[in-house]
Design a protein around this motif. Structure first.
Motif, short mmCIF file in Angstrom:
data_model
loop_
_atom_site.label_atom_id
_atom_site.label_comp_id
_atom_site.label_asym_id
_atom_site.label_seq_id
_atom_site.Cartn_x
_atom_site.Cartn_y
_atom_site.Cartn_z
N SER A 357 0.81 -1.22 0.00
CA SER A 357 0.00 0.00 0.00
C SER A 357 0.84 1.27 0.00
CB SER A 357 -0.93 0.01 1.22
OG SER A 357 -0.18 0.22 2.41
N ALA A 359 1.47 2.87 2.61
CA ALA A 359 1.07 3.65 3.78
C ALA A 359 2.20 3.69 4.80
CB ALA A 359 -0.19 3.06 4.41
N ARG A 371 -1.30 4.28 11.69
CA ARG A 371 -1.19 4.12 10.24
C ARG A 371 -1.68 5.38 9.55
NH1 ARG A 371 -4.24 2.22 5.74
NH2 ARG A 371 -3.00 0.91 4.32
N SER A 372 -0.94 5.82 8.54
CA SER A 372 -1.33 6.99 7.76
C SER A 372 -1.39 6.63 6.28
CB SER A 372 -0.33 8.14 7.97
OG SER A 372 -0.64 9.22 7.10
N SER A 373 -2.52 6.94 5.65
CA SER A 373 -2.68 6.69 4.22
C SER A 373 -2.61 7.98 3.41
CB SER A 373 -4.02 5.98 3.95
OG SER A 373 -5.10 6.74 4.46
N ASP A 374 -2.27 9.11 4.09
CA ASP A 374 -2.17 10.39 3.39
C ASP A 374 -0.80 11.03 3.59
OD1 ASP A 374 -2.38 11.14 6.02
OD2 ASP A 374 -4.25 12.26 5.80
N GLY A 416 -4.25 -3.37 7.17
CA GLY A 416 -4.25 -2.38 6.12
C GLY A 416 -4.45 -2.96 4.74
#
Length: 417
Positions: A357, A359, A371-374, A416
């Protein structure tokens, strides 16, 4: 507190077996008394870690004691002698890496303990590296890519190296040696530089069985190292503003002047952009635009400890994490820093890029896994099912499973995904 011959410590558990009281406790304490506790006989159980409880096995009549890190020890003669049946993992795990020779995960912990997992971190078996001087805490385990060997370093000036999955080990250890906090290796030669307390610095060439001690250029501890893979320059940094580099495969080291006496815990070294960054205590961030020759302070907007640094591979944002749940983010190569929302007040200790991913993951105390997806702008908490201190985590690139470690080893399946 109980004192009996050579053993002492707090009793944490006891059981009556026939007319004998058997007690266990701190520091591997095992005692037995045949006169209702008036006099006690100390028997060594073989490990310097707490035994929390003891019971009589109804089927065999054996005494079974259990302790920190999954330690199980058994006595078949009423507590006269004890034999370890299972060691589990160390009470605190400082590092986990995949062994290039065996493919197994290897965990390094306190009390000279190395643990191995053949199933991606679900279960572990352990061994005490008895060739090392006690207590010989192991602080770093990592692959040395040139020789495809596994290297471990820790207390009592100890290091180990194996190329065959742990069947044979080269090692050194010392009765009165200082602590090796960690090591780095040259990306082309495979030379290993060990560093630690009291300015301890040593050089171990590829294939050598003895490390050469180097002159100490500082009095304080070296805590971290970094490698500039483009130029081959080696860096070490630590307490009281200590920063040094070597451009000759670790043979000689140059102390670099910096405008602070803060202790450094994290950094990024990238000669391709001539950009180096350092982070440390009291919210200190230093920045260099000339490959580390000169350094300038940057306003971080905080005075808390800052440690782990990472550059997000996709956005090129630079992030640093630290105490009080802080994550700072820079979009201009470390000139201006903005605080991200984490929802945590814990000490945040180590970043990781999630396989697949992309991330960002972040580990901390109180069982925190974020967890950060940005690209680090905002963070969500993941369930770790523990409140233990977590130091870092690793990921399986094929399955996406995570293994966090510190006070506990925590297996987190396909997060995730």
């Amino acid at each position: 507190m109980v004192r009996a011959m050579k053993g002492e410590g707090t009793i944490l558990g006891a059981v009556m077996r026939e007319r004998r009281i058997v007690a266990v406790g701190e520091n591997g304490l095992t005692l037995h008394s045949d006169d209702l506790g008036k006099r006690w006989q100390f028997v060594p159980a073989g490990e310097n870690r707490p035994l929390n409880a003891v019971a009589v096995d109804a089927r065999s009549g054996n005494l079974v004691a259990v302790g920190g890190g999954g330690w199980i020890t058994v006595s078949s003669d009423g507590g006269e002698r004890w034999q370890t049946r299972n060691l589990g993992v160390a009470e605190y795990v400082h590092g986990i890496v995949r062994d290039p020779a065996s493919g197994e995960l290897v965990a390094a912990g306190i009390n000279r303990t190395l643990s191995r997992s053949v199933d991606g971190g679900r279960t572990w078996t352990s061994a005490v590296m008895t060739q090392l001087t006690e207590p010989g805490y192991l602080f770093q385990v990592a692959q040395e890519p040139v020789s495809q060997s596994l290297i471990v370093a820790g207390g009592k000036q100890s290091w180990l190296r194996t190329k065959d999955g742990g069947q044979h080990w080269d090692f050194e250890t010392a009765e009165d040696g200082a602590v090796y906090q960690g090591f780095i290796s040259h990306p082309e030669t495979g030379t290993v530089i060990l560093f630690g307390d009291g300015g301890l610095l040593a050089r171990l060439e590829a294939g050598a069985t003895k490390a050469v001690l180097l002159p100490r250029i500082v009095e304080g501890a070296w805590f971290r190292g970094a490698v500039d893979r483009r130029s081959g320059t080696l860096w070490i940094f630590g307490a009281d503003g200590a920063l040094a580099r070597s451009a000759d495969d670790g043979r000689s080291w140059e102390r670099i002047d910096v405008p602070t006496d803060a202790t450094f815990y994290g950094g990024i070294f990238d000669s391709a952009r001539r950009l180096f960054l350092l982070a440390g205590s009291r919210g200190v961030i230093l920045r260099s635009e000339d490959e580390g020759r000169t350094w300038a302070s940057v306003d971080s907007g905080t005075v808390v400890l800052l440690g782990s640094m990472i550059e997000d591979p996709s956005s090129k944002a630079v992030l640093v994490a630290g105490a009080s749940g802080i994550v700072l983010r820079s979009l201009d190569e470390g000139k201006i820093w903005l605080r991200s929302s984490t929802g945590s007040e814990s000490l945040l200790r180590a970043f990781l890029v999630e396989p697949g991913s992309g991330a960002l993951l972040l580990t901390g105390r109180e069982g925190v896994v974020l967890r950060s997806s940005d690209h680090g702008e905002s963070w969500d908490a993941l369930t770790s099912n523990t409140e233990a201190r977590l130091k870092a985590l690793i990921a399986d690139s094929e399955t996406g499973n995570l293994v966090a470690y510190g006070d506990r080893i925590v297996f987190m399946e396909r997060l995730g995904r």
